[in-house]
Motif scaffolding. Structure first.
Motif, short mmCIF file in Angstrom:
data_model
loop_
_atom_site.label_atom_id
_atom_site.label_comp_id
_atom_site.label_asym_id
_atom_site.label_seq_id
_atom_site.Cartn_x
_atom_site.Cartn_y
_atom_site.Cartn_z
N GLN A 53 41.23 28.01 53.95
CA GLN A 53 41.95 29.00 53.16
C GLN A 53 41.42 29.05 51.72
OE1 GLN A 53 45.82 27.18 54.09
NE2 GLN A 53 46.53 29.20 54.79
N TYR A 54 41.16 27.91 51.17
CA TYR A 54 40.58 27.80 49.83
C TYR A 54 39.26 28.56 49.76
CZ TYR A 54 38.00 25.14 46.18
OH TYR A 54 37.21 24.74 45.11
N ASP A 55 38.44 28.41 50.78
CA ASP A 55 37.16 29.13 50.89
C ASP A 55 37.41 30.64 50.89
OD1 ASP A 55 34.63 30.09 51.47
OD2 ASP A 55 34.43 29.00 53.37
N GLY A 56 38.33 31.08 51.74
CA GLY A 56 38.60 32.51 51.88
C GLY A 56 39.18 33.14 50.62
N PHE A 57 40.15 32.46 50.02
CA PHE A 57 40.78 32.99 48.81
C PHE A 57 39.77 33.06 47.65
CE2 PHE A 57 45.05 31.35 50.47
CZ PHE A 57 45.46 32.62 50.86
N SER A 58 39.01 32.00 47.46
CA SER A 58 38.07 31.99 46.33
C SER A 58 36.95 33.00 46.54
CB SER A 58 37.51 30.58 46.10
OG SER A 58 36.79 30.10 47.22
N ALA A 59 36.52 33.19 47.79
CA ALA A 59 35.48 34.18 48.08
C ALA A 59 35.99 35.60 47.78
CB ALA A 59 35.01 34.07 49.52
N ALA A 60 37.23 35.86 48.17
CA ALA A 60 37.81 37.19 47.93
C ALA A 60 37.95 37.46 46.43
CB ALA A 60 39.16 37.30 48.61
N LEU A 61 38.44 36.47 45.70
CA LEU A 61 38.61 36.66 44.26
C LEU A 61 37.25 36.79 43.57
CD1 LEU A 61 40.69 36.92 42.02
CD2 LEU A 61 40.63 34.42 41.74
N ALA A 62 36.26 36.04 44.05
CA ALA A 62 34.90 36.15 43.50
C ALA A 62 34.35 37.55 43.70
CB ALA A 62 33.99 35.12 44.16
N ALA A 63 34.60 38.13 44.88
CA ALA A 63 34.14 39.50 45.15
C ALA A 63 34.82 40.49 44.21
CB ALA A 63 34.41 39.85 46.61
N HIS A 64 36.10 40.26 43.94
CA HIS A 64 36.81 41.12 42.98
C HIS A 64 36.16 41.03 41.60
CE1 HIS A 64 39.97 42.92 40.54
NE2 HIS A 64 39.96 41.83 39.80
N PHE A 65 35.87 39.81 41.17
CA PHE A 65 35.24 39.64 39.86
C PHE A 65 33.90 40.37 39.80
CE2 PHE A 65 37.59 35.36 39.33
CZ PHE A 65 38.60 35.96 38.59
N GLN A 66 33.11 40.24 40.87
CA GLN A 66 31.80 40.90 40.89
C GLN A 66 31.95 42.42 40.82
OE1 GLN A 66 29.80 39.39 44.39
NE2 GLN A 66 28.86 37.69 43.26
N SER A 67 33.03 42.95 41.39
CA SER A 67 33.23 44.41 41.41
C SER A 67 33.52 44.98 40.02
CB SER A 67 34.37 44.78 42.36
OG SER A 67 35.63 44.44 41.80
N LEU A 68 33.78 44.10 39.06
CA LEU A 68 34.07 44.57 37.70
C LEU A 68 32.82 45.02 36.97
CD1 LEU A 68 36.66 41.80 36.65
CD2 LEU A 68 37.13 44.07 37.60
N GLY A 69 31.66 44.72 37.56
CA GLY A 69 30.40 45.15 36.96
C GLY A 69 29.91 44.28 35.83
N LEU A 70 30.43 43.07 35.73
CA LEU A 70 30.01 42.15 34.66
C LEU A 70 28.69 41.49 35.03
CD1 LEU A 70 33.45 40.42 34.01
CD2 LEU A 70 32.44 42.31 32.72
N PRO A 71 27.83 41.24 34.05
CA PRO A 71 26.54 40.59 34.34
C PRO A 71 26.72 39.11 34.64
CG PRO A 71 26.79 40.90 31.98
CD PRO A 71 27.96 41.61 32.61
N LYS A 72 25.75 38.53 35.31
CA LYS A 72 25.73 37.09 35.59
C LYS A 72 25.87 36.32 34.26
CE LYS A 72 22.66 33.37 37.02
NZ LYS A 72 21.27 33.00 37.40
N GLY A 73 26.66 35.26 34.31
CA GLY A 73 26.85 34.45 33.11
C GLY A 73 28.00 34.92 32.23
N SER A 74 28.71 35.98 32.64
CA SER A 74 29.87 36.43 31.87
C SER A 74 30.94 35.34 31.86
CB SER A 74 30.45 37.71 32.47
OG SER A 74 29.55 38.79 32.35
#
Length: 562
Positions: A53-74
């Motif tokens: 579950q920890y894997d799934g939740f963190s992966a989903a939230l990570a995908a949300h963060f990436q969708s914000l269009g922020l560059p690597k290292g933000s």
């Protein structure tokens, strides 16, 4: 310097660790998620999450963060106590290719504003209990994206009940307005519909901006790279093995995480070390609620409880402590401040487990030294340098001094930070010409390689030209049965420059200033004996429980100026 401490290592502990086996901290975390998928990863307020579950939740939230269009290292801020969303969020930020900025949820708006502006944070995840603080600081910060979590997230029907009680019965959620903010659960739902893109992360990418120095000066962000954190996790893991061999774990390894996860001690030595071992972390949102903490501990048979001296001391004095089952306790680590002998000996007597005191800083990810994990008795030192770590005791001219003499503790190793965020001047002052980090602590190294911390360089008291180290005086005062806790500072004095002043919380309400003064005078030289003793109901502390001498000094100076 020859690594004289290696001869004192427990059997089986390596002289060095190889942090290059992982390209990043994300690799280490994902390895555990896969290997221990069916095991419990975290438990909080009676709710547990598996590694899957920890894997799934963190992966989903990570995908949300990436969708914000922020560059690597933000940079992304995390402003929460020890709740299930904290490790999920920190991990998601790393998996998205971003940098975690840990934030104390009890910050004032001014303190929060300073940290968000200094770090250049583009986004933040905040528990709703503290969202009003963010609202007051937000306008002058670079933050553009906000996720608001609630205590009941991830808990289904039970969570709705918890949120109702927290908001309307206990009234722990002040009103706030954060237009455009996304709820934690909505961010997860959105992320589940998106594909997580694996970022290209290497050992020299930044993992954390860990702010430090708030108790001694202007807060600075220690730049901790992926390789720094990986190294310290592997060092701590190697160091824990002798204890596991001495007393094998029954069932899954369960570590209490009462220290706040925004603090480097809990981050590395609790959360990530437990993750590495495939263990479960028992998250305690509010360790200051000692009755609630005791009640929680009674429900489990824990294997490890890292803490600071004040927390150990508070537990020992709490009703119901002796009803806790410590039969499975394997290791207790003490850090963050000096562990006092009276506390350590009482803890061992009542739990059967010795406190292995260690030493480290935010700038060193954090652990530099620690007593062997299978230690049986308190020895008053902070132990031996961990694998791949060098400790050098130096004078003010930066020369290494002989064993047994006092000097500044300087350190090098794979866990030492790259420097301070956007502060090359402070970085230059903190490092020696040969690459050692100046800790600002005064220490003594024994012939066996054990380090003893005498005091903070800045906390040293100068009485008529004689050095007085507060730790020494506090150790004596705390050994009196009538003293619960104490702090010692230098108070201005027209004749001697400074004199010793003690602030004391009594365990015995009948204890007098004269009685305690006479007790100290029997064990300390006259210039070290407190000239002034002030009794108080409590002492100022950080949110980790560390007594803040600086706050007492500032108060003393303000009173002197009146």
């Amino acid at each position: 310097m020859e690594r004289i401490w290696l001869k004192s290592y427990p059997p089986g502990v390596p002289a060095d660790i190889d942090a290059s086996r992982y390209a990043s901290l994300v690799d280490l975390i994902e390895e555990s998620m896969t290997a221990f998928a069916s095991r419990t990863a975290f438990t909080c307020m009676g709710q547990s999450l598996s590694y899957r579950q920890y894997d799934g939740f963190s992966a989903a939230l990570a995908a949300h963060f990436q969708s914000l269009g922020l560059p690597k290292g933000s940079r992304v801020g995390v402003m929460m106590p020890n709740v299930l969303q904290h490790p999920i969020t920190s991990t998601a930020i790393l998996r998205a290719g971003f940098v975690v900025v840990n934030i104390n949820p009890l910050y004032t708006p001014r303190e929060l504003e300073v940290q968000l502006k200094d770090s250049g944070a583009d986004a933040i995840v905040v528990l709703e209990n503290f969202a009003h603080t963010l609202e007051k600081a937000l306008a002058v910060t670079p933050v553009q994206h906000i996720v608001v979590a609630t205590l009941g997230d991830l808990m289904g029907v039970k969570g709705r009940i918890i949120n109702f009680v927290v908001r309307h019965i206990k009234k722990l959620v002040p009103e706030f307005s954060l237009p455009g903010a996304v709820s934690f659960n909505d961010a997860l739902a959105r992320g589940r519909s998106l594909a997580l893109k694996t970022p290209s992360l290497g050992p020299d990418d930044i993992a954390f901006l860990q702010y430090t120095g708030g108790t001694t000066g202007i807060a600075k962000g220690a730049v901790l790279l992926h390789r720094n954190i990986v190294a310290n996790v592997l060092q701590n893991d190697a160091w824990l093995q002798p204890a596991l061999k001495t007393k094998p774990v029954e069932g899954q390894f369960l570590q209490v995480c009462a220290l706040p996860l925004y603090h480097i001690f809990a981050l590395s030595a609790c959360f990530l070390l437990t993750l590495r071992a495939g263990g479960a972390s028992l998250l305690i949102p509010n360790p200051r609620d000692i009755p609630g903490f005791i009640k929680e501990l009674k429900q489990y048979r824990v294997h490890s409880l890292p803490a600071v001296n004040t927390l150990y001391n508070a537990l020992l004095h709490a009703p119901g402590f002796d009803d806790i089952d410590f039969s499975q306790m394997i290791a207790c680590a003490g850090g963050g401040m000096a562990v006092q002998r009276t506390v350590a000996e009482e803890w061992k007597k009542r739990t059967g487990c010795a406190i292995a005191e260690g030493y480290g800083l935010s700038e060193t990810s954090p652990v530099l030294t620690c007593n062997p994990s299978d230690i049986t008795d308190f020895n008053g030192t902070v132990g031996l340098p961990l694998p791949s770590t060098m400790i050098s005791i130096r004078d003010d001219a930066d020369h290494e001094i002989p064993l047994g003499e006092r000097g500044e503790v300087c350190a090098s190793g794979p866990q030492v930070m790259r420097g301070y965020w956007n502060r090359p001047d402070e970085t230059a002052k903190a490092m020696t010409a040969d690459g050692f980090f100046r800790t600002g602590d005064i220490g003594v190294l024994s012939a066996e390689g054990y380090l003893r911390i005498v005091d903070r360089k800045k906390d040293m008291i100068l009485v008529s030209g004689f050095n007085v180290y507060p730790n020494e005086v506090e150790e004596v005062l705390s050994s009196h049965p009538g003293v619960r806790e104490c702090a010692v500072i230098g108070a201005p004095d027209g004749k001697s420059g400074e004199v010793v002043k003690a602030f004391v919380v009594r365990a015995d309400p009948h204890l007098t200033e004269q009685t305690l003064h006479d007790f100290a005078a029997e064990q300390l030289s006259k210039y070290k004996t407190p000239r002034h003793i002030e009794f108080r109901d409590e002492l100022p502390k950080s949110n980790v429980g560390k007594i803040l001498r600086r706050a007492l000094r500032d108060e003393e100076m303000a009173n002197t100026d009146r």
